[in-house]
Structure formats: C-alpha cells, structure tokens
Motif scaffolding. Sequence first.
Motif, PDB file in Angstrom:
ATOM      1  N   ARG A  83       0.814  -1.220   0.000  1.00 61.76           N
ATOM      2  CA  ARG A  83       0.000   0.000   0.000  1.00 61.76           C
ATOM      3  C   ARG A  83       0.841   1.261   0.000  1.00 61.76           C
ATOM      4  NH1 ARG A  83      -1.759   3.670   3.478  1.00 61.76           N
ATOM      5  NH2 ARG A  83      -0.476   2.747   5.119  1.00 61.76           N
ATOM      6  N   ARG A  84       2.059   1.202   0.556  1.00 66.41           N
ATOM      7  CA  ARG A  84       2.842   2.419   0.748  1.00 66.41           C
ATOM      8  C   ARG A  84       4.334   2.117   0.846  1.00 66.41           C
ATOM      9  NH1 ARG A  84       2.260   7.091  -0.090  1.00 66.41           N
ATOM     10  NH2 ARG A  84       0.270   7.377   0.982  1.00 66.41           N
ATOM     11  N   PRO A 140       2.144   4.017  -4.157  1.00 64.63           N
ATOM     12  CA  PRO A 140       2.268   5.381  -3.624  1.00 64.63           C
ATOM     13  C   PRO A 140       3.440   5.479  -2.647  1.00 64.63           C
ATOM     14  CG  PRO A 140      -0.017   4.677  -3.574  1.00 64.63           C
ATOM     15  CD  PRO A 140       0.792   3.470  -3.939  1.00 64.63           C
ATOM     16  N   PRO A 159      -2.924   9.089   4.039  1.00 65.64           N
ATOM     17  CA  PRO A 159      -3.881   8.588   3.032  1.00 65.64           C
ATOM     18  C   PRO A 159      -3.201   8.031   1.793  1.00 65.64           C
ATOM     19  CG  PRO A 159      -4.638  10.680   3.943  1.00 65.64           C
ATOM     20  CD  PRO A 159      -3.282  10.437   4.507  1.00 65.64           C
ATOM     21  N   GLU A 160      -3.792   6.988   1.244  1.00 67.83           N
ATOM     22  CA  GLU A 160      -3.161   6.253   0.146  1.00 67.83           C
ATOM     23  C   GLU A 160      -2.958   7.099  -1.101  1.00 67.83           C
ATOM     24  OE1 GLU A 160      -4.854   2.481  -0.740  1.00 67.83           O
ATOM     25  OE2 GLU A 160      -5.126   1.939   1.369  1.00 67.83           O
ATOM     26  N   GLU A 161      -3.792   8.135  -1.292  1.00 70.21           N
ATOM     27  CA  GLU A 161      -3.658   8.928  -2.515  1.00 70.21           C
ATOM     28  C   GLU A 161      -2.448   9.866  -2.501  1.00 70.21           C
ATOM     29  OE1 GLU A 161      -6.589  11.130   0.221  1.00 70.21           O
ATOM     30  OE2 GLU A 161      -6.189   9.052  -0.424  1.00 70.21           O
ATOM     31  N   VAL A 162      -1.817  10.015  -1.346  1.00 70.11           N
ATOM     32  CA  VAL A 162      -0.659  10.915  -1.241  1.00 70.11           C
ATOM     33  C   VAL A 162       0.559  10.237  -1.854  1.00 70.11           C
ATOM     34  CG1 VAL A 162       0.886  12.168   0.313  1.00 70.11           C
ATOM     35  CG2 VAL A 162      -1.567  12.036   0.820  1.00 70.11           C
ATOM     36  N   ASN A 163       1.163  10.882  -2.835  1.00 65.84           N
ATOM     37  CA  ASN A 163       2.358  10.362  -3.502  1.00 65.84           C
ATOM     38  C   ASN A 163       3.242  11.562  -3.833  1.00 65.84           C
ATOM     39  OD1 ASN A 163       3.808   8.080  -4.909  1.00 65.84           O
ATOM     40  ND2 ASN A 163       3.541   9.459  -6.645  1.00 65.84           N
TER      41      ASN A 163
END
Length: 517
Positions: free
Chosen positions: A114-115, A152, A211-215
């Motif tokens: 996930r990260r 991400p 949060p997963e959308e943070v990249n």
Amino acid sequence: MTTTEEQRTDGRTTLVTGATGYIGGRLVPELLAAGYRVRCLARTPGKLRDHPWADRVEVAGGDVTDPAALRRAFAGVDTAYYLVHSLSSGSGFERTDREAARTFAEEAAAAGLRRIVYLGGLLPKGEEEAELSRHLRSRAEVGRILLAGPVPAVVLRAAVIIGSGSASFEMLRYLTERLPVMVTPSWVHTRIQPIAVRDVLRYLVGCAGIPEEVNRAFDVGGPDVLTYREMMTRYAASAGLRPRLILPVPMLTPRLSSHWVGLVTPVPRAVARPLTESLRHEVVCDEHDIARYLPDGPDRPLGFDRALGLALQRVRDAQVATRWSSAATPGAPSDPLPTDPDWAGGSLYTDCREQAVAAPGERLWRVIEGIGGEHGWYSFPLAWAVRGWLDRLVGGVGLRRGRRDAQHLRVGDSLDFWRVEEIEPGRLLRLRAEMRLPGLAWLEMRAEAAGPDGSVYRQRAVFHPRGLFGHAYWWSVAPFHSAVFGGMARNIARAAGRVEPAPRRGRARGRDGDRPG
C-alpha cells in the motif's frame, strides 16, 4: 495509544530495510511502540541480534537488489521503509542505487504493498542537479524512481540529523570538541536546516498512516536555519566548552576536507567524504506541508539547542544525573545504541584490568567496599596524595572528605574525591569522580565468583574528555596508569587473600536450632 490507533495498526506488517543502520535501528522500536508488526530485511541478519528489540521482530535475509529476496520479504507486508544508501566513493554506486530502487518499486507493486516510505536528502533550491554532489544527486534520483513507481510513496527530505550516532552529528561533535581553534573549509558558512532525530522518527512512523492517494516528497526540518559555523558555536556552548575560534580557508576543497575530517575525527573518510561534499550546498526547507497530515505538537519540531541537549544529556547535561551505566543503555532515539559504529557517541577512554583472586567473592567484596578513607587506594600512595593536593589547589575537594562509614557504602556517599554512583552488594561498586577534571570520569570495581574458593576482580576506569584539554589530560596521565590502576588491581587481589573470613552469625550461641560448634 487510543483504541482507534490500535485498530488502525492491528495486523499490519511493515518492512524496514536498513535496520542495521542509524535511522533503521531507531525506527524499529518506534514502529513496535505504535502497534505495528515489524519485519526487517538485512543482508547479514546476525547484525541485528544485539538490538534490544531483536526478539520482537521477524528477520528476513537478503538484499534490496535481489528480486527473490524482496518477494519473500514483502509477503503479507502493508508498508515498506526504504532506508538504504551506498556511501561508497566508487564509480558504480549511483548505478547500484538506481537499480536497487527500481527493483524495490517493482517488487513492492507485485506484492500489493500500500505504501513505500523513503528518507532522502534535502535538496538545495535553485541549483541544477548536475551541480549537486554525487551522493545527494543519487538520493534525489532514488526518490524520483520510488515516486514514479506503481506503489504510492512518501519521500522525506532531511538535511543534518541531530542525534547521537548520526554521522553528520558525530562529525560536528568531534570537530567542535577536539579543535579549540579550527582552520575550516568555506562550507562552514553554508546555511543548513537541521532536524532532531526524534522528529525524523515521528514523521517516518506517521507516514505509514498517510492517506493512500498521497504520492509526493516533503521537506522536513527543525525551526532553526544555521550555518555550520553557528552549529559548532552552539554545540560548544551546549557541551560546556570554551568558545571556538573558527577560521575559514577557501582552498580546502571537499576532497581535502574529507582528509582533514578523517585526520581530526574517528569518522571514516569513506563516510566523511560524501558528507563534506554535500555540505557545500545550502539546504533549507521550501515547505512544511507534512504538517497537514502529521500536525506538529507544542514545541515540535524541536529546535537545534533542544535537540543538542537530548543528544548530549547522557554524559553532558548538568541538569541530568550523569550515570555511566545509563550511557551504555539507550533510553531514547537521541541516545547511542550498542550497535552504532565504534566512532559514534563521542570520545571515551577506558583502562580495564582483571585479576584472579585466591579468595571467595565475599572476601574480595569486603576489600572493595572498604576502599578509600583510612584504607587508601591500594596503589602508589604518593600519586593519590599528589592528585588530592593538586585538586585542592584548583578549588576541588581533594582527598580530605574520607568516607561516612569505615566498612559499608551506600549510593550517594562521598568517598575522598569520588562519589558512590551505584552499588550492588557483593558484586559492583561504581564511583563518579568529583575532582576537578577536563571531562567526566568513573571507576568501576566488580567481584565475580570463580569456583568455591576463588573469585575474579574486574576494574574499569572510564574518562569522557571535554575539549582538546581533556584529550591532552588523558594522554598525559596514561603513562602512570600501569602503576596506579595496575597496582591497584594487584594489591586489591592480594588484600582479599589476606582478609580473615567473616564470623558465621549465630553458630557460637547455638540459636535457631544450631548447636554450638
């Protein structure tokens, strides 16, 4: 930890690469404390066995360049920390870093992570990448590779990390402590935004829950922007040293600087060179967006002086009880770890002696506990007397205090120009010096059993110098150690052999069921 936090981390496994390194070795216990399961990937798993948390983690053997090893390590993992860097000065390290990052990103995606969290270097603003040092350029490239991958990623970019054991901090420590007058390279005028290791670890742990959308990449730093010269000046003040005279010389290039640092400090040149090459760049945070996801609390991030105090408090901070036993046992991320490099933690001189004793341990202990005062110090009486006179001449306590009780000691007792710091009856006596010294000193004496009629006497003198004068003091008295400390060990062993056995209580009167002899 709240119930929500416990539910959030329950069952989630994080992978930490670089757990044998400075940040990785401190991150693991922080993740465990936050409720995460931790797996460590190490090329040499045996290097992890001395960590206090070793029995609480899974260990996977392998290298980040090996896809098969990564597949095994990634099984069941949610978040992976990429904390590996090459400090090699060879021509191929940039290619190795590049290939390792690509392999890591690809295998993380295949395993469904996930990260990814990566700690890189803070980049100078307005400079072309081609102008960066090779190591800073490579770290920037690794960050871009991970951000461009399918998983991400969060890339934290930090400059100098303040904490005992950090290579950057150790270089600062040794240069400042050993050189009251410094002829320095021009990079001492470079502006830097240092950060406390506690804040780096706080951000790293927090990134597992972003949060997963943070990249994206985040600049992280403390509240102070300082030149390296200002950092050395403030280190000297925090460590109780005299103000340093710093004379910058432009002709000291990064290459020459690394030789100079290697000569003055125990930091290996292979480590010093990439550090000094990077110090020519001004590295100041351009944003503090990380606070949107991981809000700062009161007085956080820590200022430079507070970070220094935490890194030095074990043996420097006068407001903290100074204990040699504590210096060897890390209690916070700022402290040295037993697995840190030998050159980390500041200068420490020791004189160790061991002597077989032809008497049981209890008789040896009676001699140890009776030391000082009227019994003296069992070696070279004139040397001890002269040291006491000299101490009194400079305003110290000298040998005049003696001891409270002729036979027994307790923690806090004064003992001539020592004070009892720790006592374990029958085993250990640790004394802290209270004579005037350019540093801190301890004397440790141990009694250990060796069969029914024998024992072993172990003795250790420890000195933590303050400044150049502290180093000069140690080496000026070192020639006398054989007579003073060596003679002390031999004579204590002999005295224990002559001590009369203590009478057995109660037997002469035949009480409690015993019959008279």
